[in-house]
Design a protein around this motif. Structure first.
Motif, PDB file in Angstrom:
ATOM      1  N   TRP A 123      31.287  36.576  39.345  1.00 61.90           N
ATOM      2  CA  TRP A 123      31.744  37.879  39.827  1.00 61.90           C
ATOM      3  C   TRP A 123      31.991  37.825  41.332  1.00 61.90           C
ATOM      4  O   TRP A 123      32.986  38.343  41.841  1.00 61.90           O
ATOM      5  CB  TRP A 123      30.688  38.938  39.514  1.00 61.90           C
ATOM      6  N   THR A 124      31.096  37.145  42.049  1.00 63.03           N
ATOM      7  CA  THR A 124      31.254  37.009  43.496  1.00 63.03           C
ATOM      8  C   THR A 124      32.345  36.007  43.847  1.00 63.03           C
ATOM      9  O   THR A 124      33.168  36.254  44.741  1.00 63.03           O
ATOM     10  CB  THR A 124      29.921  36.551  44.130  1.00 63.03           C
ATOM     11  N   PHE A 125      32.374  34.881  43.143  1.00 63.22           N
ATOM     12  CA  PHE A 125      33.368  33.847  43.441  1.00 63.22           C
ATOM     13  C   PHE A 125      34.794  34.378  43.332  1.00 63.22           C
ATOM     14  O   PHE A 125      35.656  34.026  44.145  1.00 63.22           O
ATOM     15  CB  PHE A 125      33.206  32.662  42.490  1.00 63.22           C
ATOM     16  N   ASP A 126      35.064  35.185  42.327  1.00 67.42           N
ATOM     17  CA  ASP A 126      36.416  35.688  42.123  1.00 67.42           C
ATOM     18  C   ASP A 126      36.915  36.505  43.314  1.00 67.42           C
ATOM     19  O   ASP A 126      38.120  36.643  43.517  1.00 67.42           O
ATOM     20  CB  ASP A 126      36.491  36.531  40.843  1.00 67.42           C
ATOM     21  N   LYS A 127      35.997  37.064  44.082  1.00 70.03           N
ATOM     22  CA  LYS A 127      36.379  37.804  45.275  1.00 70.03           C
ATOM     23  C   LYS A 127      36.403  36.890  46.497  1.00 70.03           C
ATOM     24  O   LYS A 127      37.313  36.953  47.335  1.00 70.03           O
ATOM     25  CB  LYS A 127      35.406  38.968  45.492  1.00 70.03           C
ATOM     26  N   LEU A 128      35.407  36.038  46.575  1.00 64.38           N
ATOM     27  CA  LEU A 128      35.228  35.217  47.758  1.00 64.38           C
ATOM     28  C   LEU A 128      36.343  34.194  47.947  1.00 64.38           C
ATOM     29  O   LEU A 128      36.764  33.912  49.076  1.00 64.38           O
ATOM     30  CB  LEU A 128      33.878  34.505  47.661  1.00 64.38           C
ATOM     31  N   VAL A 129      36.845  33.641  46.839  1.00 65.86           N
ATOM     32  CA  VAL A 129      37.834  32.565  46.977  1.00 65.86           C
ATOM     33  C   VAL A 129      39.219  33.079  47.368  1.00 65.86           C
ATOM     34  O   VAL A 129      40.044  32.299  47.851  1.00 65.86           O
ATOM     35  CB  VAL A 129      37.953  31.739  45.679  1.00 65.86           C
ATOM     36  N   VAL A 130      39.474  34.362  47.180  1.00 68.74           N
ATOM     37  CA  VAL A 130      40.820  34.873  47.482  1.00 68.74           C
ATOM     38  C   VAL A 130      41.216  34.589  48.928  1.00 68.74           C
ATOM     39  O   VAL A 130      42.284  34.014  49.182  1.00 68.74           O
ATOM     40  CB  VAL A 130      40.930  36.371  47.141  1.00 68.74           C
ATOM     41  N   TYR A 209      40.671  39.688  38.263  1.00 69.10           N
ATOM     42  CA  TYR A 209      39.213  39.638  38.431  1.00 69.10           C
ATOM     43  C   TYR A 209      38.483  40.184  37.211  1.00 69.10           C
ATOM     44  O   TYR A 209      37.284  39.948  37.038  1.00 69.10           O
ATOM     45  CB  TYR A 209      38.797  40.417  39.687  1.00 69.10           C
ATOM     46  N   LYS A 210      39.201  40.899  36.346  1.00 71.50           N
ATOM     47  CA  LYS A 210      38.583  41.418  35.122  1.00 71.50           C
ATOM     48  C   LYS A 210      38.345  40.298  34.106  1.00 71.50           C
ATOM     49  O   LYS A 210      37.577  40.478  33.172  1.00 71.50           O
ATOM     50  CB  LYS A 210      39.468  42.507  34.528  1.00 71.50           C
ATOM     51  N   LYS A 211      39.017  39.175  34.291  1.00 64.69           N
ATOM     52  CA  LYS A 211      38.740  37.958  33.513  1.00 64.69           C
ATOM     53  C   LYS A 211      37.837  37.081  34.371  1.00 64.69           C
ATOM     54  O   LYS A 211      38.315  36.242  35.139  1.00 64.69           O
ATOM     55  CB  LYS A 211      40.046  37.227  33.174  1.00 64.69           C
ATOM     56  N   GLU A 212      36.551  37.274  34.287  1.00 64.33           N
ATOM     57  CA  GLU A 212      35.609  36.666  35.213  1.00 64.33           C
ATOM     58  C   GLU A 212      35.712  35.145  35.237  1.00 64.33           C
ATOM     59  O   GLU A 212      35.583  34.484  34.218  1.00 64.33           O
ATOM     60  CB  GLU A 212      34.184  37.083  34.823  1.00 64.33           C
ATOM     61  N   GLY A 213      35.966  34.608  36.409  1.00 61.57           N
ATOM     62  CA  GLY A 213      36.067  33.172  36.599  1.00 61.57           C
ATOM     63  C   GLY A 213      37.485  32.644  36.644  1.00 61.57           C
ATOM     64  O   GLY A 213      37.705  31.489  37.022  1.00 61.57           O
ATOM     65  N   LEU A 214      38.479  33.464  36.284  1.00 60.07           N
ATOM     66  CA  LEU A 214      39.868  32.993  36.236  1.00 60.07           C
ATOM     67  C   LEU A 214      40.392  32.686  37.633  1.00 60.07           C
ATOM     68  O   LEU A 214      40.957  31.610  37.875  1.00 60.07           O
ATOM     69  CB  LEU A 214      40.748  34.033  35.551  1.00 60.07           C
ATOM     70  N   ILE A 215      40.226  33.613  38.566  1.00 62.01           N
ATOM     71  CA  ILE A 215      40.719  33.393  39.929  1.00 62.01           C
ATOM     72  C   ILE A 215      39.988  32.215  40.566  1.00 62.01           C
ATOM     73  O   ILE A 215      40.601  31.374  41.236  1.00 62.01           O
ATOM     74  CB  ILE A 215      40.551  34.666  40.778  1.00 62.01           C
ATOM     75  N   PHE A 216      38.693  32.149  40.355  1.00 62.32           N
ATOM     76  CA  PHE A 216      37.902  31.041  40.893  1.00 62.32           C
ATOM     77  C   PHE A 216      38.424  29.704  40.390  1.00 62.32           C
ATOM     78  O   PHE A 216      38.585  28.750  41.162  1.00 62.32           O
ATOM     79  CB  PHE A 216      36.439  31.223  40.497  1.00 62.32           C
TER      80      PHE A 216
END
Length: 271
Positions: A123-130, A209-216
């Motif tokens: 949940w945090t990674f998906d925001k942090l990596v952007v 981000y609603k797909k947890e881990g996808l952006i990361f």
């Protein structure tokens, strides 16, 4: 006739006595400032507690700086730094490793998730990596200003001639230039900026981000796959890498690419 770029930029913007303000430090600071602003927009979008954001900033800064410094010391010159442990804290003399910084952020995120949000690390990674792709690009531009981390000689017209005796040149000596070389700092900065734009689009436009881990996962593949291939053009950072089929930067990149693939698979598999 080929025309190469002769790079004579001074790493220091200006000095205060014996202390210098360098382009590298400015690039690092600007990257983090813009990154904080982007993450603040995410917090507003999801209406999250503001105190979580302040804590995230602290954990990220500490994880990045401590991890990057220890990564450089332990991955590239462990014998020297273990024999001279006080040298580890001399971060102002240079020596940061992006892989160590990534590990530092992962560890920092673990404690942040446990102590602050009580949400999953993903949940945090998906925001942090952007914004992290932007920060990484700024750091590579700082490397360019420092005349470091460049590539093998090239006959391409965009090759850069870097100053090899940088310290002596800054003391007044005549510059000794490298052969025209691949500006791998710019190659990496370009790839990282593309990854940054993709992650930004995924978060704000596609609500990925609603797909947890996808952006990361996409971030990890974008950053470390590009790093893996650009390493083929770069000079070795340490002499022990000369006889290695894959250098240290490539070996350290492989686990992160695998982690990215797993994260995407997990995100798409989970309903």
């Amino acid at each position: 006739m080929l025309s190469f770029i002769t790079w004579t930029v001074d790493p220091a913007i200006f000095s205060f006595g014996s202390r210098e303000i360098r382009w590298y430090g400015l690039a690092f600071a600007v990257g983090f400032a813009i990154g904080y602003w982007i993450v603040a927009k995410m917090w507003k979008k999801e209406q999250l507690p503001e105190k979580w954001l302040d804590s995230l900033f602290i954990y990220t800064i500490l994880g990045t700086v401590i991890g990057a410094r220890l990564g450089h010391c332990l991955f590239y010159a462990p014998e020297y730094y273990l024999a001279n442990p006080l040298e580890i804290i001399k971060i102002w003399e240079g020596g940061l490793a992006s892989h160590g910084g990534t590990l530092g952020i992962i560890i920092g995120t673990y404690f942040y998730s446990k102590r602050v949000t009580h949400k999953s690390m993903m949940w945090t990674f998906d925001k942090l990596v952007v914004p992290t792709g932007l920060v990484a690009a700024m750091i590579r531009l700082g490397n360019l200003m420092n005349h470091e981390v460049y590539g093998h000689p090239t006959d391409q017209s965009w090759g850069f001639r870097f100053i090899e005796n940088l310290h002596a040149w800054r003391q007044g000596a005549e510059p000794i230039f490298s052969a025209p070389s691949h500006p791998t700092q710019l190659y990496e900065a370009g790839c990282y900026l593309i990854t940054f734009v993709i992650c930004l689009w995924l978060y704000f436009i596609k609500d990925a981000y609603k797909k947890e881990g996808l952006i990361f996962g996409i971030f990890m593949i974008g950053i470390f796959t590009s790093r893996f291939f650009i390493e083929f053009l770069k000079n070795d950072q340490e002499t022990f890498e000369a006889d290695m089929m894959l250098n240290m930067g490539q070996l350290l990149s492989i686990p992160f690419v695998i982690l990215g693939c797993w994260s995407i698979w997990r995100a798409l598999k989970t309903k």
